[in-house]
Design a protein around this motif. Structure first.
Motif, short mmCIF file in Angstrom:
data_model
loop_
_atom_site.label_atom_id
_atom_site.label_comp_id
_atom_site.label_asym_id
_atom_site.label_seq_id
_atom_site.Cartn_x
_atom_site.Cartn_y
_atom_site.Cartn_z
N THR A 49 0.85 -1.18 0.00
CA THR A 49 0.00 0.00 0.00
C THR A 49 0.89 1.24 0.00
OG1 THR A 49 -0.09 0.19 2.40
CG2 THR A 49 -1.72 -1.26 1.34
N PRO A 50 0.34 2.41 -0.35
CA PRO A 50 1.17 3.62 -0.31
C PRO A 50 1.79 3.88 1.06
CG PRO A 50 -0.85 4.04 -1.53
CD PRO A 50 -0.99 2.66 -0.94
N GLU A 51 1.05 3.66 2.15
CA GLU A 51 1.59 3.90 3.49
C GLU A 51 2.73 2.93 3.81
OE1 GLU A 51 2.35 5.26 7.33
OE2 GLU A 51 1.37 6.21 5.61
N GLN A 52 2.54 1.67 3.44
CA GLN A 52 3.61 0.69 3.68
C GLN A 52 4.86 1.04 2.88
OE1 GLN A 52 1.47 -2.82 2.49
NE2 GLN A 52 0.84 -3.34 4.58
N TYR A 53 4.66 1.47 1.65
CA TYR A 53 5.80 1.85 0.83
C TYR A 53 6.51 3.07 1.43
CZ TYR A 53 8.68 2.91 -3.22
OH TYR A 53 9.75 3.13 -4.05
N ASP A 54 5.75 4.05 1.91
CA ASP A 54 6.36 5.23 2.52
C ASP A 54 7.24 4.85 3.70
OD1 ASP A 54 5.19 6.90 0.71
OD2 ASP A 54 3.56 7.55 2.01
N GLN A 55 6.75 3.92 4.53
CA GLN A 55 7.54 3.51 5.69
C GLN A 55 8.77 2.73 5.28
OE1 GLN A 55 5.45 1.93 9.10
NE2 GLN A 55 3.56 3.02 8.58
N LEU A 56 8.63 1.82 4.32
CA LEU A 56 9.79 1.08 3.83
C LEU A 56 10.81 2.01 3.19
CD1 LEU A 56 8.18 -2.10 2.23
CD2 LEU A 56 9.76 -2.06 4.16
N THR A 87 11.29 5.20 3.77
CA THR A 87 11.94 6.04 4.77
C THR A 87 12.93 5.25 5.61
OG1 THR A 87 9.98 7.45 4.89
CG2 THR A 87 11.53 7.59 6.71
N MET A 88 12.48 4.08 6.09
CA MET A 88 13.36 3.30 6.96
C MET A 88 14.55 2.74 6.19
SD MET A 88 12.26 3.74 9.93
CE MET A 88 13.44 2.63 10.70
N SER A 121 8.99 1.40 16.56
CA SER A 121 7.60 1.52 16.11
C SER A 121 7.38 0.93 14.73
CB SER A 121 7.19 3.01 16.10
OG SER A 121 7.97 3.72 15.16
N PHE A 122 8.43 0.54 14.05
CA PHE A 122 8.31 0.05 12.69
C PHE A 122 7.50 -1.25 12.59
CE2 PHE A 122 10.41 -1.97 8.88
CZ PHE A 122 9.76 -1.20 7.94
N PRO A 123 7.76 -2.25 13.45
CA PRO A 123 6.96 -3.48 13.36
C PRO A 123 5.47 -3.25 13.61
CG PRO A 123 8.95 -3.85 14.64
CD PRO A 123 8.83 -2.37 14.45
N ALA A 124 5.13 -2.21 14.34
CA ALA A 124 3.72 -1.92 14.62
C ALA A 124 3.07 -1.11 13.52
CB ALA A 124 3.60 -1.18 15.96
N GLY A 125 3.77 -0.90 12.41
CA GLY A 125 3.20 -0.14 11.31
C GLY A 125 3.21 1.35 11.54
N GLN A 126 4.08 1.84 12.42
CA GLN A 126 4.14 3.27 12.72
C GLN A 126 5.57 3.79 12.60
OE1 GLN A 126 2.25 3.35 16.63
NE2 GLN A 126 0.31 3.97 15.70
N GLY A 127 6.30 3.26 11.63
CA GLY A 127 7.65 3.73 11.40
C GLY A 127 7.67 5.09 10.72
N ALA A 128 8.84 5.72 10.69
CA ALA A 128 8.98 7.00 10.01
C ALA A 128 8.53 6.87 8.56
CB ALA A 128 10.43 7.47 10.08
N PRO A 135 2.80 8.76 15.83
CA PRO A 135 4.11 8.78 16.50
C PRO A 135 5.28 8.57 15.55
CG PRO A 135 3.07 6.64 16.81
CD PRO A 135 2.07 7.49 16.06
N ASN A 136 4.98 8.33 14.26
CA ASN A 136 6.04 7.98 13.30
C ASN A 136 7.19 8.97 13.31
OD1 ASN A 136 3.18 7.51 12.50
ND2 ASN A 136 4.09 6.09 11.04
N ILE A 137 6.86 10.25 13.13
CA ILE A 137 7.90 11.27 13.01
C ILE A 137 8.54 11.58 14.37
CG2 ILE A 137 8.41 13.60 12.21
CD1 ILE A 137 7.64 11.59 10.04
N ASP A 138 7.77 11.46 15.46
CA ASP A 138 8.35 11.68 16.79
C ASP A 138 9.45 10.66 17.07
OD1 ASP A 138 6.70 13.82 17.30
OD2 ASP A 138 5.15 12.60 18.25
N VAL A 139 9.20 9.40 16.69
CA VAL A 139 10.23 8.37 16.88
C VAL A 139 11.47 8.72 16.07
CG1 VAL A 139 10.78 5.94 16.46
CG2 VAL A 139 8.56 6.56 17.40
N TYR A 140 11.25 9.13 14.84
CA TYR A 140 12.38 9.48 13.98
C TYR A 140 13.16 10.66 14.54
CZ TYR A 140 14.86 10.54 9.58
OH TYR A 140 15.82 10.77 8.63
#
Length: 880
Positions: A104-111, A113-114, A168-175, A194-199
């Motif tokens: 999905t677009p959100e999953q791709y964004d997290q992959l 970024t990470m 937070s990445f395994p929970a689907g909330q990575g940067a 919380p994605n960006i706060d973690v980053y």
């Protein structure tokens, strides 16, 4: 290994070559430790007991051995390399065909970024830090880094930051806003999770690790070298890491400040990047690229140093144009600081700025080209030995050329406008940040693997691995240039058919998987060879550096007799096997300190024992940021208290160090025994050295000096942010009227007066007048507390707060940073007063007082600049 030839005969070498005749082919002698006579078993056993890490989990947590820390960096960085590689393969599977729906677009964004965060911040520099941590004391002829406990702390904080960034990445909330994290996309309005706060918090924590490590490298270069190793005799490996470390001290505060300001915008209501309150998103790009462009060279220059140091071994001659290569390394970083704006050519900059930074971006190719020509000339004028490391180093030269050419293309402003945000830039970044990093790393690991493990990697399988890796890399990333020229934008998770990108993307995906197979082959070869590889001698490559003058792997103390250096290639000199005086230090953990420029013996340094303090401080620091992430004041305060206790334990002075009469040299007596004296003999001179010394002899004095440098950069970026935002604001500045100078002027006078009393305390201690020193320090503390109290009252009386408007955000952030430094300084002065009262200091032992005074004077000088900018400059701005 019996097919490594000896160095060429004199008639076969250029007149400028200085390589002496080396052992004949098939006769690789074990080089004794810098030509010194062997020590008796009792002395060696004593050194082993003093320097060896105790077994079990206690030793694992408390060790400060640079070799162990270096290997931990290497292993951890490779774990992150595998994680980043897996993320890349998933993305390439998504992009292999048009209209793919694997992600999905959100999953791709997290992959996406990470992957960037992992490869750039958690792999590229840490893996080079692993090399440098392990090799620096060996190539410099020392027993350890300048600050072994700081070395350990740097690793534990790096590990904590890496875990936090992935928490937070395994929970689907990575940067998920890209590794560049541009605002306003990364602000709470558009990304409220919380994605960006973690980053943001993870990057600030990682910045602490990087800065601590960089300071350690700089001081190690200045103080921890073999006798006679002047700056003109340094290995090129040292020049690369030294330049990168100096850059980190100045650049990392910029990105740490940017992420902290973003965290304040998201969690405390400040307005640094908030356009609705006169903030400027472009400030983020300035702060980020002031850091990120030098960072490109931070992850390239140490890799270049690896090649420059190891390639001559396989060419059987010293590197061509040593001085030019060393100077080009420094020049590359100096110019690199000046060209951050070429990442911002498309942001509407004035034409004059475009012209200046475009020209500077072209100029930076000159020092890089010098290094390329030096490598090619070294190969051309030598007689190459085609071993596996040589393949990686030669491949690196090609990758460096391709990445450099594409970089020069983007330095041309009109062409940059066409290529910005296309896959051409992605290709350039991968050639620069991955190709120029990975190939030297794999070659360096193969080259120094015998030193790390005592065994050789499998040669034939190593060559197969190189070709798979080389083909996979170029098949994977060169077609990205074509995709970009065909108009494929970066940061898209899918694309329609018929755009002309299908074939290039399929080739890129295939190449990525082939490259991953090559990395897997390398890891497998390393794991098997570490257990079953052929055993290596001390110098299996017939290399010239000091690291090959000791056993493989080295003993805990590195060198029983500290070497004395007479050339850049000490093991290639005609007298390499002739016994000559060295320095034996075995009354506790001791190392030789030298003068910064000429490398003359200067001091005998007392090195710290193993300690749990770095581990505890690293864990507690990580927990501070976890508390901030969860907005838990109590948890954050408890973790901060743990940090303070760990620091107090770390810094507590020990009476047992004291002073002892110096001794050092060992030479061979007529009977062949090691002779110990009470002085270091340097030809016709007798030089007595202080031990565990004071003033600028003390390692801590140099350490605080590097802290002052990096903290000066931090406050410089704060003031830059203030002036930039003030100059861009269309509102009255300050919006609530001009600041009142009475109370702030009084506070300035109090703080400056406190510096006088702190200086007097040190002067009294040096005159053995303890009680006047104690009361002078108490007076300095009282004035510091008065400053803090008045500053709190001034904060309370302000008609605005951090979240009221942009000026309030700037005012409270700048004065808040300074207040934190003042409070830390007051606590430091209180500890010094206590130690004065307890009699820990005397006329010869006052290093802690000198260090504390240096820090306090720095805090006072910084306030003068803050006072000028916050309180005085508005009057000038209103008067214009």
């Amino acid at each position: 290994m019996n097919d490594i030839p000896a160095s060429p005969a004199a008639s076969d070498r250029p007149a400028s070559a200085t390589v002496p005749r080396r052992p004949r082919a098939g006769r690789l002698s074990r080089v004794p430790e810098t030509g010194t006579a062997p020590l008796d078993e009792a002395t060696l056993r004593r050194l082993q007991e003093m320097w060896e890490t105790r077994p079990g989990w206690r030793g694992w947590l408390s060790t400060v051995d640079h070799k162990t820390i270096g290997l931990r960096y290497l292993v951890t960085a490779f774990v992150f390399l595998v994680l980043g590689g897996v993320e890349a393969l998933i993305m390439r599977a998504q992009l292999a065909r048009p209209n793919e729906t694997l992600l999905t677009p959100e999953q791709y964004d997290q992959l996406f970024t990470m992957h960037g965060v992992t490869m750039i911040f958690l792999y590229a520099l840490p893996v080079l830090s692993g090399f440098s941590n392990y090799l620096w004391p060996l190539v410099l002829g020392s027993r350890d880094m300048a600050f072994p406990r700081l070395n350990a702390l740097s690793y534990w904080v790096f590990l904590g930051a890496g875990i936090l960034l992935y928490a937070s990445f395994p929970a689907g909330q990575g940067a998920n806003a890209g590794w560049f994290n541009y605002v306003p996309l990364s602000t709470a309005a558009y990304d409220p999770g919380p994605n960006i706060d973690v980053y943001a918090l993870g990057m600030v924590l990682l910045g602490i690790s990087t800065t601590v490590g960089a300071g350690n490298f700089v001081i190690t270069f200045l103080r921890m070298r073999a006798s006679g190793m002047s700056v003109a005799r340094l290995p090129i490996l040292v020049w690369g890491t030294l330049t990168a470390s100096a850059a980190n001290l100045l650049a990392v505060p910029s990105v740490s400040l940017a992420f902290f300001m973003l965290w304040l915008d998201r969690n405390a209501g400040s307005h640094f990047f908030d356009t609705t309150a006169d903030g400027r998103p472009l400030l983020w790009q300035h702060l980020f690229w002031i850091f990120a462009h030098p960072w490109v060279y931070v992850v390239v220059l140490p890799a270049m140093g690896i090649v420059s140091d190891a390639l001559p071994t396989f060419c059987r001659r010293p590197i061509v144009a040593y001085a030019a290569v060393a100077l080009s390394t420094v020049a590359t970083m100096l110019v690199g600081f000046e060209v951050w704006l070429h990442h911002m050519f498309a942001t509407g900059l004035p034409p004059l700025a475009l012209a200046f930074f475009g020209a500077a971006s072209m100029v930076i190719s000159v020092p890089s080209a010098i290094a390329v020509f030096a490598w090619i000339a070294t190969i051309w004028t030598g007689k190459p030995v085609f071993k596996t490391p040589f393949y990686y180093f030669a491949g690196f030269v090609l990758m460096f050329t391709v990445g450099g050419v594409s970089g020069v293309m983007t330095a041309a402003v009109p062409l940059d406008w066409q290529l910005t945000d296309t896959y051409f830039v992605v290709a350039h970044l991968h050639y620069v940040l991955l190709g120029i990093n990975v190939f030297p790393v794999l070659g360096g690991l193969t080259y120094w693997f015998p030193k790390f493990t005592g065994r050789l990697m499998h040669e034939r399988f190593g060559k197969w691995t190189f070709w798979v890796t080389f083909i996979g890399f170029n098949l994977g990333f060169f077609p990205m240039h074509i995709s970009g020229l065909l108009g494929m934008p970066r940061r898209i998770y899918t694309y329609p058919e018929g755009m002309g990108w299908d074939t290039a993307n399929l080739l890129t995906s295939i190449g990525a998987f082939v490259f991953a197979i090559g990395i897997a082959m390398f890891i497998g070869n390393a794991l098997v060879s570490a257990r079953r590889g052929a055993r290596a001698s001390a110098n299996p490559w017939n290399a010239a550096g000091l690291e090959w003058a000791t056993s493989s792997p080295p003993p805990p103390y590195n060198f029983a007799i500290l070497p004395s250096v007479r050339s850049r290639d000490p093991l290639w000199q005609p007298d390499a096997n002739v016994p000559r005086p060295g320095y034996l230090l075995h009354r506790g953990r001791e190392a030789l300190g030298v003068t910064p420029l000429m490398g003359e013996p200067d001091v005998i340094l007392k090195m710290p024992e193993d300690s749990y303090a770095p581990f505890v401080l690293g864990v507690a620091s990580t927990l501070v940021f976890v508390g901030l992430l969860f907005h838990s004041t109590q948890f954050t305060a408890l973790a901060g208290l743990a940090c303070g206790l760990a620091l107090l334990s770390w810094l507590w002075p020990r009476r047992s160090l004291g002073q002892r009469e110096p001794f050092a040299p060992q030479g061979t007596t007529p009977a062949g025994k090691v002779a110990e004296t009470t002085a270091i003999r340097s030809e016709d001179e007798t030089l007595a050295l202080p031990v565990g010394s004071a003033g600028e002899h003390a390692g801590g004095w140099w350490g605080v000096l590097t802290l002052v440098v990096t903290e000066t950069a931090l406050f410089g970026y704060l003031i830059f942010s203030y002036l930039y935002l003030a100059s861009q604001s269309a509102q009255p500045w300050p919006p609530d009227g001009l600041p009142k100078l009475g109370m702030s002027g009084l506070n300035t006078a109090l703080l400056l007066t406190s510096s006088v009393f702190v200086w007097l305390a040190g002067a009294f201690v040096r005159r053995a007048r303890s009680w006047p020193a104690f009361w002078s320090m108490i007076a300095g503390i009282a004035l510091g507390i008065a400053f803090v109290t008045i500053q709190f009252f001034e904060w309370h009386d302000r008609p605005y707060g951090l979240a009221t408007h942009l000026y309030g955000s700037l005012y409270f952030t700048i004065t808040g940073f300074h207040m934190a430094h003042v409070m830390a300084g007051v606590l430091m002065l209180a500890a010094l007063a206590f130690w004065i009262a307890r009699g820990y200091f005397d006329g010869r032992r006052d290093a802690a007082l000198t260090i504390g005074g240096l820090y306090w004077h720095f805090v006072d000088v910084v306030w003068l600049f803050i006072f000028s900018v916050l309180y005085l400059s508005p009057y000038w701005m209103r008067g214009r």
